[in-house]
Motif scaffolding. Structure first.
Motif, short mmCIF file in Angstrom:
data_model
loop_
_atom_site.label_atom_id
_atom_site.label_comp_id
_atom_site.label_asym_id
_atom_site.label_seq_id
_atom_site.Cartn_x
_atom_site.Cartn_y
_atom_site.Cartn_z
N ARG A 1 0.59 -1.30 -0.10
CA ARG A 1 -0.08 -0.01 0.10
C ARG A 1 0.84 1.42 -0.12
NH1 ARG A 1 -3.59 -1.70 5.04
NH2 ARG A 1 -4.15 0.80 4.97
N ALA A 2 2.00 1.10 0.81
CA ALA A 2 2.80 2.36 0.66
C ALA A 2 3.71 2.65 -0.55
CB ALA A 2 3.92 2.32 1.97
N ALA A 3 4.16 1.56 -1.20
CA ALA A 3 4.61 1.52 -2.40
C ALA A 3 3.72 2.05 -3.45
CB ALA A 3 5.25 0.20 -2.73
N ALA A 4 2.27 1.73 -3.47
CA ALA A 4 1.46 2.07 -4.41
C ALA A 4 1.18 3.82 -3.96
CB ALA A 4 0.20 1.52 -4.14
N GLU A 5 1.38 4.02 -2.94
CA GLU A 5 1.07 5.61 -2.59
C GLU A 5 2.25 6.34 -3.38
OE1 GLU A 5 -0.94 7.89 -1.35
OE2 GLU A 5 -2.55 6.37 -1.03
N LEU A 6 3.48 5.84 -3.06
CA LEU A 6 4.55 6.40 -3.73
C LEU A 6 4.55 6.42 -5.32
CD1 LEU A 6 7.64 4.89 -1.69
CD2 LEU A 6 6.71 7.43 -1.63
N ALA A 7 4.07 5.28 -5.90
CA ALA A 7 3.61 5.35 -7.53
C ALA A 7 2.87 6.19 -7.64
CB ALA A 7 3.62 3.81 -7.67
N ALA A 8 1.92 6.36 -7.10
CA ALA A 8 0.97 7.51 -7.52
C ALA A 8 1.23 8.95 -7.27
CB ALA A 8 -0.07 7.38 -6.45
N ALA A 9 2.54 9.04 -6.29
CA ALA A 9 3.06 10.61 -6.17
C ALA A 9 4.23 10.55 -7.07
CB ALA A 9 3.15 10.63 -4.64
N ASP A 10 4.37 9.78 -8.02
CA ASP A 10 5.83 9.75 -8.55
C ASP A 10 6.34 11.14 -9.10
OD1 ASP A 10 8.17 8.44 -9.24
OD2 ASP A 10 7.73 8.25 -11.20
N HIS A 11 5.36 11.96 -9.67
CA HIS A 11 5.79 12.99 -10.41
C HIS A 11 5.90 14.17 -9.34
CE1 HIS A 11 6.09 10.76 -13.94
NE2 HIS A 11 4.72 10.50 -13.80
N ASP A 12 5.20 13.85 -8.17
CA ASP A 12 5.23 15.09 -7.28
C ASP A 12 6.50 15.48 -6.27
OD1 ASP A 12 2.61 15.34 -8.09
OD2 ASP A 12 1.84 14.15 -6.65
N GLY A 13 7.31 14.42 -6.37
CA GLY A 13 8.54 14.57 -5.59
C GLY A 13 8.46 13.44 -4.38
N HIS B 1 15.19 10.76 0.52
CA HIS B 1 16.00 12.11 0.47
C HIS B 1 15.83 12.81 1.81
CE1 HIS B 1 16.28 11.35 -3.88
NE2 HIS B 1 15.13 10.72 -3.62
N ARG B 2 17.10 13.40 2.26
CA ARG B 2 16.86 14.29 3.50
C ARG B 2 16.54 15.80 3.35
NH1 ARG B 2 20.04 11.74 8.04
NH2 ARG B 2 20.78 9.71 7.24
N GLY B 3 16.08 16.32 4.24
CA GLY B 3 15.87 17.75 4.22
C GLY B 3 14.50 18.15 4.22
N ALA B 4 14.32 19.62 4.17
CA ALA B 4 13.26 20.11 4.07
C ALA B 4 12.16 19.51 3.02
CB ALA B 4 13.30 21.65 3.91
N GLY B 5 12.74 19.38 1.82
CA GLY B 5 11.82 18.72 0.91
C GLY B 5 11.99 17.28 0.81
N GLY B 6 12.44 16.58 1.77
CA GLY B 6 12.79 15.24 1.75
C GLY B 6 11.65 14.18 1.82
N GLY B 7 11.80 12.91 1.90
CA GLY B 7 11.10 11.90 1.77
C GLY B 7 11.45 10.77 1.12
N TYR B 8 10.53 9.71 0.53
CA TYR B 8 10.55 8.69 -0.24
C TYR B 8 10.13 9.00 -1.68
CZ TYR B 8 12.00 6.74 4.42
OH TYR B 8 12.84 6.59 5.61
N ARG B 9 10.73 8.16 -2.43
CA ARG B 9 10.32 7.95 -3.79
C ARG B 9 10.61 6.43 -4.31
NH1 ARG B 9 12.11 12.97 -6.52
NH2 ARG B 9 10.22 12.24 -8.09
N LEU B 10 10.28 6.03 -5.41
CA LEU B 10 10.49 4.63 -5.82
C LEU B 10 11.62 4.85 -6.57
CD1 LEU B 10 7.20 3.79 -7.70
CD2 LEU B 10 7.95 3.05 -5.36
N ALA B 11 12.75 4.12 -6.63
CA ALA B 11 13.99 4.02 -6.99
C ALA B 11 13.88 3.56 -8.51
CB ALA B 11 14.99 2.79 -6.34
N ARG B 12 12.84 2.76 -8.91
CA ARG B 12 12.77 2.62 -10.55
C ARG B 12 11.24 2.90 -10.78
NH1 ARG B 12 14.04 -3.07 -8.58
NH2 ARG B 12 11.93 -3.53 -9.65
N SER B 13 10.99 2.87 -12.01
CA SER B 13 9.51 3.24 -12.48
C SER B 13 8.54 2.19 -12.04
CB SER B 13 9.59 3.00 -14.07
OG SER B 13 9.79 1.66 -14.45
N ALA B 14 7.42 2.71 -11.75
CA ALA B 14 6.20 1.85 -10.98
C ALA B 14 5.86 0.65 -11.72
CB ALA B 14 5.14 2.77 -10.90
#
Length: 152
Positions: A12-24, A58-71
């Protein structure tokens, strides 16, 4: 057969990351809120996904998680294996490594077939399929027969 909470939350978390892929990058707190996953539990899951190369952090103010490869290149099986290990084990052993005697001997074939079918389903569905809501036809067809199996 059971799907662990860890595997369910991870997909479920990975799907959320996939859905937000272009949002950073997406913060763990946002993922936890979006899918109602306990935040501390999710942090451990994200660590496993990062270790397996499925997400980057990614650390910092705009940090977080993203997929390492395409969904479309990450399957549900990849995510489940990252957090739970091999897809099907019988008493902690791969089915192909088991040996049964007497009338239980054919059971080995049942466990091997189960593993093969679980792999076939989970490897056929990508995170992109989940996000797009376009499951492969053969997977969708399996769900049509579910009610017949449930009633037997």
């Amino acid at each position: 057969m059971r799907i662990s909470a860890r595997a369910d939350y991870a997909v479920r978390a990975a799907a959320e990351l996939a859905a937000a892929d272009h949002d950073g990058p997406v913060r763990a707190e946002a993922l936890a809120r979006a899918q109602d996953i306990p935040h501390r539990f999710l942090e451990g899951i994200l660590s496993d996904l990062r270790r397996d190369g499925l997400v980057t952090s990614h650390r910092g103010a705009g940090g977080g998680y993203r997929l390492a490869r395409s969904a479309d290149s990450i399957t549900v099986a990849d995510v489940v294996r990252a957090v739970d290990g091999p897809l099907v084990f019988v008493r902690g052993t791969r089915p192909s490594d088991l040996e049964f005697q007497g009338p239980a001997a054919p059971l080995l074939h049942v466990w091997v077939a189960l593993r093969a079918n679980v792999r076939a389903v989970l490897e056929a569905v990508s995170l992109a399929d989940l996000v797009d809501g376009t499951l492969p036809d053969d997977i969708r067809a399996l769900t049509q027969g579910e009610s017949a199996w449930a009633n037997s």
